[in-house]
Design a protein around this motif. Structure first.
Motif, PDB file in Angstrom:
ATOM      1  N   PRO A 197       0.932  -0.915  -0.121  1.00 51.40           N
ATOM      2  CA  PRO A 197       0.070   0.291   0.210  1.00 51.40           C
ATOM      3  C   PRO A 197       0.945   1.464   0.122  1.00 51.40           C
ATOM      4  O   PRO A 197       2.121   1.322   0.905  1.00 51.40           O
ATOM      5  CB  PRO A 197      -0.343  -0.096   1.433  1.00 51.40           C
ATOM      6  N   MET A 198       0.380   2.230  -0.764  1.00 51.32           N
ATOM      7  CA  MET A 198       0.764   3.323  -1.194  1.00 51.32           C
ATOM      8  C   MET A 198       2.492   3.460  -1.639  1.00 51.32           C
ATOM      9  O   MET A 198       3.079   4.094  -0.986  1.00 51.32           O
ATOM     10  CB  MET A 198       1.214   4.797   0.474  1.00 51.32           C
ATOM     11  N   GLY A 199       3.223   2.190  -2.136  1.00 48.76           N
ATOM     12  CA  GLY A 199       4.066   1.912  -2.299  1.00 48.76           C
ATOM     13  C   GLY A 199       4.419   3.366  -3.715  1.00 48.76           C
ATOM     14  O   GLY A 199       5.917   3.593  -4.143  1.00 48.76           O
ATOM     15  N   LEU A 200       4.346   3.556  -3.581  1.00 49.46           N
ATOM     16  CA  LEU A 200       4.158   4.684  -5.383  1.00 49.46           C
ATOM     17  C   LEU A 200       3.836   6.069  -4.040  1.00 49.46           C
ATOM     18  O   LEU A 200       3.066   6.219  -3.537  1.00 49.46           O
ATOM     19  CB  LEU A 200       3.165   4.796  -6.398  1.00 49.46           C
ATOM     20  N   LEU A 201       4.681   7.301  -4.988  1.00 48.40           N
ATOM     21  CA  LEU A 201       4.566   8.589  -4.645  1.00 48.40           C
ATOM     22  C   LEU A 201       2.882   9.962  -4.886  1.00 48.40           C
ATOM     23  O   LEU A 201       2.786  10.404  -4.391  1.00 48.40           O
ATOM     24  CB  LEU A 201       5.624   9.336  -4.855  1.00 48.40           C
ATOM     25  N   THR A 202       2.711   8.617  -5.895  1.00 46.66           N
ATOM     26  CA  THR A 202       1.442   9.656  -6.322  1.00 46.66           C
ATOM     27  C   THR A 202       0.426   8.670  -6.878  1.00 46.66           C
ATOM     28  O   THR A 202       1.300   7.553  -7.424  1.00 46.66           O
ATOM     29  CB  THR A 202       2.038  10.694  -7.482  1.00 46.66           C
ATOM     30  N   ARG A 203      -0.425   8.999  -7.901  1.00 45.99           N
ATOM     31  CA  ARG A 203      -1.949   8.753  -8.268  1.00 45.99           C
ATOM     32  C   ARG A 203      -1.557   7.917  -9.579  1.00 45.99           C
ATOM     33  O   ARG A 203      -0.846   9.122 -10.763  1.00 45.99           O
ATOM     34  CB  ARG A 203      -3.493   8.762  -7.485  1.00 45.99           C
ATOM     35  N   ARG A 204      -1.536   6.774  -9.822  1.00 47.45           N
ATOM     36  CA  ARG A 204      -1.014   6.355 -11.197  1.00 47.45           C
ATOM     37  C   ARG A 204      -2.138   5.615 -11.962  1.00 47.45           C
ATOM     38  O   ARG A 204      -2.245   3.849 -11.519  1.00 47.45           O
ATOM     39  CB  ARG A 204       0.029   5.164 -11.020  1.00 47.45           C
ATOM     40  N   TRP A 205      -2.539   5.916 -12.730  1.00 48.54           N
ATOM     41  CA  TRP A 205      -3.452   5.465 -13.548  1.00 48.54           C
ATOM     42  C   TRP A 205      -3.771   5.719 -15.097  1.00 48.54           C
ATOM     43  O   TRP A 205      -3.268   7.249 -15.856  1.00 48.54           O
ATOM     44  CB  TRP A 205      -5.317   6.058 -13.230  1.00 48.54           C
ATOM     45  N   TYR A 206      -2.920   4.476 -15.983  1.00 49.39           N
ATOM     46  CA  TYR A 206      -2.836   4.618 -16.634  1.00 49.39           C
ATOM     47  C   TYR A 206      -1.666   4.881 -17.435  1.00 49.39           C
ATOM     48  O   TYR A 206      -1.419   6.270 -18.397  1.00 49.39           O
ATOM     49  CB  TYR A 206      -3.513   5.731 -18.625  1.00 49.39           C
ATOM     50  N   ALA A 207      -0.535   4.648 -16.710  1.00 47.86           N
ATOM     51  CA  ALA A 207       0.510   5.154 -16.985  1.00 47.86           C
ATOM     52  C   ALA A 207       1.462   4.043 -17.743  1.00 47.86           C
ATOM     53  O   ALA A 207       0.966   3.208 -18.093  1.00 47.86           O
ATOM     54  CB  ALA A 207       1.430   5.412 -15.511  1.00 47.86           C
ATOM     55  N   THR A 208       3.113   4.193 -18.131  1.00 48.58           N
ATOM     56  CA  THR A 208       3.677   3.776 -18.578  1.00 48.58           C
ATOM     57  C   THR A 208       5.182   3.143 -17.810  1.00 48.58           C
ATOM     58  O   THR A 208       5.752   3.754 -17.012  1.00 48.58           O
ATOM     59  CB  THR A 208       4.265   3.492 -20.412  1.00 48.58           C
ATOM     60  N   ASN A 209       4.980   1.725 -17.958  1.00 44.47           N
ATOM     61  CA  ASN A 209       7.097   1.545 -16.612  1.00 44.47           C
ATOM     62  C   ASN A 209       7.406   0.992 -18.308  1.00 44.47           C
ATOM     63  O   ASN A 209       7.121   0.980 -19.252  1.00 44.47           O
ATOM     64  CB  ASN A 209       6.013   0.361 -15.868  1.00 44.47           C
ATOM     65  N   HIS A 210       9.052   1.003 -17.208  1.00 42.78           N
ATOM     66  CA  HIS A 210       9.781   0.993 -18.133  1.00 42.78           C
ATOM     67  C   HIS A 210      10.948   0.656 -17.794  1.00 42.78           C
ATOM     68  O   HIS A 210      11.864   0.844 -16.835  1.00 42.78           O
ATOM     69  CB  HIS A 210      10.106   1.874 -19.237  1.00 42.78           C
ATOM     70  N   ILE A 211      11.688  -0.516 -17.974  1.00 39.73           N
ATOM     71  CA  ILE A 211      13.178  -1.185 -17.212  1.00 39.73           C
ATOM     72  C   ILE A 211      14.541  -0.562 -17.538  1.00 39.73           C
ATOM     73  O   ILE A 211      14.380   0.205 -18.180  1.00 39.73           O
ATOM     74  CB  ILE A 211      13.444  -2.792 -17.372  1.00 39.73           C
ATOM     75  N   LEU A 212      15.539  -0.140 -16.666  1.00 37.53           N
ATOM     76  CA  LEU A 212      16.384   0.920 -17.279  1.00 37.53           C
ATOM     77  C   LEU A 212      17.523   0.347 -16.660  1.00 37.53           C
ATOM     78  O   LEU A 212      17.450  -0.784 -15.985  1.00 37.53           O
ATOM     79  CB  LEU A 212      16.406   2.095 -15.308  1.00 37.53           C
ATOM     80  N   PRO A 213      18.422   0.636 -17.382  1.00 38.32           N
ATOM     81  CA  PRO A 213      19.855  -0.455 -17.573  1.00 38.32           C
ATOM     82  C   PRO A 213      20.344  -0.825 -15.994  1.00 38.32           C
ATOM     83  O   PRO A 213      20.591  -2.033 -15.792  1.00 38.32           O
ATOM     84  CB  PRO A 213      20.837   0.525 -17.695  1.00 38.32           C
ATOM     85  N   ASP A 214      19.741  -0.190 -14.343  1.00 35.43           N
ATOM     86  CA  ASP A 214      20.142  -0.366 -13.246  1.00 35.43           C
ATOM     87  C   ASP A 214      19.291  -1.404 -12.379  1.00 35.43           C
ATOM     88  O   ASP A 214      19.146  -2.205 -11.654  1.00 35.43           O
ATOM     89  CB  ASP A 214      20.177   0.821 -12.282  1.00 35.43           C
ATOM     90  N   GLY A 215      18.567  -2.167 -13.204  1.00 27.97           N
ATOM     91  CA  GLY A 215      17.647  -2.983 -13.341  1.00 27.97           C
ATOM     92  C   GLY A 215      15.540  -2.318 -12.733  1.00 27.97           C
ATOM     93  O   GLY A 215      14.848  -3.096 -11.851  1.00 27.97           O
ATOM     94  N   SER A 216      16.018  -1.038 -11.867  1.00 28.59           N
ATOM     95  CA  SER A 216      15.075  -0.755 -11.654  1.00 28.59           C
ATOM     96  C   SER A 216      13.724   0.092 -12.324  1.00 28.59           C
ATOM     97  O   SER A 216      14.584  -0.195 -13.952  1.00 28.59           O
ATOM     98  CB  SER A 216      15.559   1.195 -10.751  1.00 28.59           C
ATOM     99  N   GLN A 217      12.643   0.095 -12.212  1.00 32.66           N
ATOM    100  CA  GLN A 217      11.594   0.862 -13.130  1.00 32.66           C
ATOM    101  C   GLN A 217      12.019   1.922 -13.637  1.00 32.66           C
ATOM    102  O   GLN A 217      10.940   2.604 -11.797  1.00 32.66           O
ATOM    103  CB  GLN A 217      10.247  -0.158 -12.710  1.00 32.66           C
ATOM    104  N   ILE A 218      10.766   2.702 -14.682  1.00 30.81           N
ATOM    105  CA  ILE A 218      10.251   4.243 -14.072  1.00 30.81           C
ATOM    106  C   ILE A 218       8.705   4.134 -14.796  1.00 30.81           C
ATOM    107  O   ILE A 218       8.745   3.195 -15.458  1.00 30.81           O
ATOM    108  CB  ILE A 218      11.024   5.136 -15.283  1.00 30.81           C
TER     109      ILE A 218
END
Length: 556
Positions: A150-171
């Protein structure tokens, strides 16, 4: 040992239906029903490295057709109040056995985003109402279920896009009324660009999303995001694109507006891919292609009962060019809400969607039943091939992904705000089917390689060399052999997040005659996380445009 020199046929375009005009239908490919119902509508899909597919819709659509063995209830928001739904809204589908099991989710995942991390764990973010700041974790194991933060994101995300980054995290980028981006996991030490409010960090602002927002129509949701080979991000929203350095919150380049200026993102909902990266080329070029969508104003018109024809254009742009320009092409079929999938042989498949209207509840008409192959290396004007149709409309909230055996898993279609199976133009669809692309037609079986070594689940490092042994029933043409590697995407709303196909650099094909006829090729694992972020990929040997069954390779 006999050594033969290989000249790679990077994109396959001569074996199947050579010389056919894109206006002709190619009697190729076939469909097979896998499940008449899985109990839910497959609105989101992710293939995991255990050959199981996680699917889910939303908890707000009312009770599904799939019950748990014992009561397990999730919160459901019907627009006025929170209630509880004790049916499943997520399943895990086992590709090998064609079976599925219910998964439990507590908060609404409707219209969310996600991606598989370097260890194969699915991280899924956001959703609707009480679920819009939730992060959900699914670990690939026979008995695993969703874990929620719960509350794992800083703000509400609805219809967002994720992408894997070179360091292994997601944006995580954008979302409805969210003109910002953030990361998961949250960095331990973060250089927040905004002032803190009550010592609570906020997400990075991204003004580009404000500039591409069409107000109520929006047309910049689920932005198309691709990792560039220099570590920056190509971001396309509405009808414009930028090259963006997320580490400095800085735009590096602004690209020309797409020809015609029509929007391509939700709810106009076209699709996009980064075309295969040829790591054998002396000069590595990066090219993005955007296809379909709905004309400007189509969403508002559809809400008033006027359904305009979808766009029939694709546009390609070389983002590595010093003077990048869009190249426009005409598709044989207009398409909105269509999915674009990279195939192991370098071709692109366009599948699902409609030919009139836009994305949204009951806002589209005229389903497009024919998949279309796009052959990127064919001459301009002869790159499209129309394949055999399905009999099942796949409209709003339909999905499609590539499986390791080369089939395309297709599911979903939930054009109403609920599970409606009668009395509507396009009923909610709970079935799963598989499209078999032309390379799986029986007449090409003898050309299909079989990988002997390494076995699936092999682990490698960036820059490592890997020997691949394979057999072919028919005589091998070493000039028409390539080895490709695909990052399986998270698919929803006509966009496959993190989808990436690499054509690996490698040495000559060698042949052994005794004790049996076998071939070996040594490939180069990409040297950088900018080109291939750590994680699981499917590796294929392709012979005369026909791919082997893939094996799982994990880049550590």
């Amino acid at each position: 040992m006999i050594e033969q020199t290989v000249v790679v046929l990077f994109f396959c375009h001569v074996l199947l239906f050579a010389g056919m005009s894109f206006t002709q239908a190619a009697a190729a490919g076939h469909w097979k029903l896998l499940q008449g119902t899985i109990g839910i509508s497959a609105m989101h899909m992710q293939l995991l490295h255990n050959d199981r597919v996680v699917m889910f819709d939303g908890t707000g659509f009312g009770p599904s057709n799939l019950s748990f063995p014992t009561a397990r209830c999730a919160r459901s928001y019907n627009g006025r109040r929170i209630s509880f739904d004790c049916t499943a809204h997520s399943v895990e589908y086992d590709v090998a056995t064609n079976t599925f099991r219910p998964l439990a989710v507590q908060t609404d995942m409707w219209c969310s985003s996600g991606g598989a991390m370097r260890d194969g764990t699915l991280v899924q973010t956001g959703g609707f109402k009480a679920g819009d700041r939730t992060v959900r974790i699914f670990k690939p194991c026979p008995t695993c279920d969703w874990e929620e933060i719960p509350m794992g994101l800083l703000t509400r995300r609805w219809y967002a896009t994720n992408h894997i980054l070179p360091d292994g995290s997601q944006i995580i980028i954008g979302g409805r009324k969210r003109f910002s981006y953030e990361f998961f996991p949250k960095p331990a030490a973060f250089n927040w660009p905004l002032a803190k409010t009550n010592s609570v960090p906020e997400a990075y602002r991204l003004p580009f999303l404000i500039q591409t927002n069409d107000g109520h129509a929006e047309n910049n949701l689920y932005p198309f995001v691709f990792l560039h080979i220099d570590g920056s991000l190509f971001i396309f929203a509405n009808n414009r694109a930028i090259l963006f350095d997320y580490t400095k919150n800085k735009i590096l380049k602004t690209f020309p507006k797409i020809p015609g200026g029509d929007p391509r993102n939700y709810p106009s909902t076209g699709s996009a891919v980064i075309l295969p990266l040829n790591l054998q080329a002396k000069l590595l070029e990066v090219e993005v292609m955007v296809c379909g969508g709905a004309p400007k104003g189509a969403s508002i018109k559809a809400r008033n009962g006027v359904f305009v024809e979808a766009l029939n254009t694709c546009a390609r742009i070389k983002i590595t060019s010093p003077n990048p320009k869009w190249l426009l092409e005409i598709m044989p079929l207009s398409r909105v809400m269509g999915d674009m999938l990279l195939l192991p042989n370098g071709n692109v498949l366009l599948i699902n969607g409609g030919s009139f209207g836009t994305a949204g509840w009951e806002l589209a008409r005229n389903p497009v039943l024919n998949p279309v192959l796009y052959l990127p290396n064919n001459p301009h004007g002869s790159r499209f091939e129309v394949n055999d149709p399905s009999t099942t409309p796949r409209m709003y909230h339909s999905t499609a992904i590539l499986l390791r055996d080369g089939r395309i898993l297709v599911g979903g279609s939930n054009p109403q705000p609920g599970y409606n199976f009668s009395g509507v133009l396009f009923p909610t669809e709970l079935s799963l089917e598989a499209f078999h692309p032309p390379y799986l037609d029986p007449e090409f079986a003898a050309l299909r390689p079989t990988i002997i070594e390494p076995r699936s689940q092999v682990m490698v490092f960036h820059g490592q060399r890997l020997k691949v042994e394979f057999t072919v029933i028919d005589e091998l043409d070493p000039t028409k052999v390539s080895v490709t590697m695909l990052a399986p995407p998270f698919n929803t709303h006509s966009f496959s997040m993190n989808q990436r196909l690499l054509v690996l650099g490698r040495s000559n094909v060698t042949t052994t005659i005794w004790p049996e006829l076998m071939y070996e090729v040594e490939v180069n694992v990409p040297v950088s996380g900018n080109i291939a972020p750590s994680g699981f990929y499917i590796l294929f040997v392709v012979h005369q445009c026909v791919p082997s069954e893939g094996i799982w390779v994990q880049i550590l």
